[in-house]
Design an enzyme around this catalytic site. Structure first.
Site: not given
Ligand code: SDX
Length: 436
Positions: A313, A371
């Site tokens: 998140h 989720d």
């Molecule tokens: C919702 O914003 C809100 O409030 C949203 C929400 C709401 O109520 O409105 O809470 C609802 O959208 C919840 C989130 C649902 N999405 C998912 O579950 C999809 C999987 N999650 C990711 O796509 C991600 O965690 C996000 C999009 C939710 C957050 O992305 P960020 O903040 O841009 O974080 P990032 O992508 O920069 O990740 C940081 C690191 C990265 O690795 P490095 O580059 O540092 O090596 O963490 C890794 C990412 O690759 N990472 C994950 C991951 N999420 C982040 N790796 C594996 N699986 C994951 N789910």
């Protein structure tokens, strides 16, 4: 206007004169640096793709502490609201700023209940969609189309028009989601019933049919109502920011909510619950718990493009409090339905345990979000997987409206128009085609 509590001084090494900027404190949470004068004073922009360090507005609605895993709606912890209130009480709180007393609740519920029908011609929009259309495609279309029916409440500068539009949207979203479901399964639309609760009426419109009496299951209704509460609002997330940006141009509320639905559809946002359940079902089909190690290794391999859906998140760097409540709801519903040994729920908990013991997730502070469990409980209730995000949109409409109304009423608000760091071609001359 916020009070100035501190100052920040920005100095440059290129000779640009340093700039002093006001710093504002909120009730709780991070201070903000007011950079609005930066471009006029220095000719420079700030650069923050994805808005990692940007406050786009000031708000009194929802507060999230990502480190503590805390979520407050108008100051009330989500854990207390989920247990002590129902969704329409929370809707009243988000929209008006206070929980209703009994008389205020009765009036609000009565208002919403009497707006749950949609114009009979709305049903014709559905005929244009394929039966296998994704529910979110139908929702974007039909919610946007509502603005074609309500010319009497589109003046957003009129507080009464805004209130009428809000009631209509809160009341009609469940009807449209249920109609979307019925259309995809070829059953007739079911009219709302005014003698049922908001969540009870939704379950009735979803699952009853003309051939036999349908009795709502109170435990499932309560679970549905709690799912609505947990999804109602969440500060300035992507879809809420979309609604605010759309509203800043003066677009009507129905168009703004349709824009929010479109943004919510993405798998990184509201579409994650559908993606998460599909991920669990695929894992289950390919070996289940025995294959978790292999799956986690794939997630950790950047080249795989595989993410652990329902994890991570932008704000929560601790357990999403909604995920905890959703897991409890999951447990209750599965217990009542005699599905305690639901393999998908057991697999989800096993996968969560493996992930939370793995340094890749721990070091990146990746925890289950709202989720992760919501799909399992919705599937147990009988909600089809492609409809999960439409239900998220149904609930989040309450938060979007509250945020949209706050934006419209904010004297500091201007049309949203970000700038850019231009990295394209410098000025050049067009050559005649024969010389290109
Ligand atoms: C919702 O914003 C809100 O409030 C949203 C929400 C709401 O109520 O409105 O809470 C609802 O959208 C919840 C989130 C649902 N999405 C998912 O579950 C999809 C999987 N999650 C990711 O796509 C991600 O965690 C996000 C999009 C939710 C957050 O992305 P960020 O903040 O841009 O974080 P990032 O992508 O920069 O990740 C940081 C690191 C990265 O690795 P490095 O580059 O540092 O090596 O963490 C890794 C990412 O690759 N990472 C994950 C991951 N999420 C982040 N790796 C594996 N699986 C994951 N789910």
């Amino acid at each position: 206007m916020s009070t100035i509590d501190n100052k920040a001084v920005l100095s440059f090494t290129d000779g640009t004169p340093s700039l002093e900027m006001p710093v504002y404190k909120g009730t709780i949470g991070p201070d903000v640096i007011d950079i609005r004068a930066l471009y006029n004073k220095t000719g420079k922009f700030t650069y923050d793709p994805g808005f990692l360090s940007t406050a786009a507005c000031n708000s009194t609605i929802t507060y999230i502490d990502g480190d503590k895993g805390e979520l407050l709606y108008r100051g009330y912890p989500i854990e207390q609201l989920a247990v002590n209130c129902d969704f329409l009480e929370v809707a009243h709180l988000l929209w008006n700023g206070e929980l209703p007393n009994q008389a205020q609740k009765n009036e609000f519920v009565n208002h919403v209940t009497r707006h749950t029908m949609v114009h009979e011609q709305m049903s014709r929009f559905f005929q244009g969609f394929r039966r296998d259309a994704h529910p979110m495609a139908v929702m974007v279309g039909t919610v946007g189309a509502l603005s074609a029916f309500y010319h009497d409440s589109l003046d957003i500068s009129d507080a009464h028009h805004r209130e009428v539009s809000a009631i209509r949207l809160i009341a009609k979203l469940p009807t449209l989601v249920a109609m979307t479901y019925k259309y995809t399964i070829g059953q007739p639309f079911v009219y709302p019933r005014n003698d049922l609760s908001y969540a009870g009426n939704f379950m009735h419109m979803m699952f009853s049919n003309p051939c036999e009496a349908y009795k709502v299951n109170d435990v499932l209704v309560r679970a549905m109502d709690r799912i609505f509460i947990l999804h109602a609002d969440h500060e300035q997330n992507a879809s809420t920011s979309t609604v605010r940006l759309s509203g800043s141009s003066g677009a009507n509320p129905f168009a703004c909510i349709a824009a929010g639905i479109a943004c919510l559809w993405g798998p990184a946002h509201g579409g994650a619950n559908e993606a998460c359940l599909n991920m669990l079902e695929e894992l289950q089909a390919n070996g289940g718990e025995a294959k978790l190690g292999e799956f986690i290794a794939k997630v950790k391999d950047k080249n795989s493009g595989v993410k652990l859906m329902g994890f991570g998140h932008r704000v929560y760097k601790n357990y999403d409090p909604r995920a905890k409540l959703m897991r409890e709801t999951c447990h209750e519903v599965l217990e009542v339905l005699g599905l305690q040994n639901d393999p998908l729920f057991k697999l989800a908990m096993a996968l969560e345990k493996v992930a939370l013991e793995d340094d890749y997730f721990v070091s990146r502070k990746l925890y289950p979000n709202v989720d992760y469990y919501s799909g399992i409980v919705q599937r147990a209730i009988g909600i089809p997987v492609p409809l999960f995000t439409a239900i998220f949109a149904l609930a989040r409409t309450v938060g979007w409206i509250a945020q949209w109304n706050e934006m419209i009423s904010d004297t500091e608000q201007k049309i949203g128009r970000p700038r850019q760091l231009y990295k394209g071609a410098a000025l050049r001359t067009v050559l005649p085609i024969g010389k290109r």
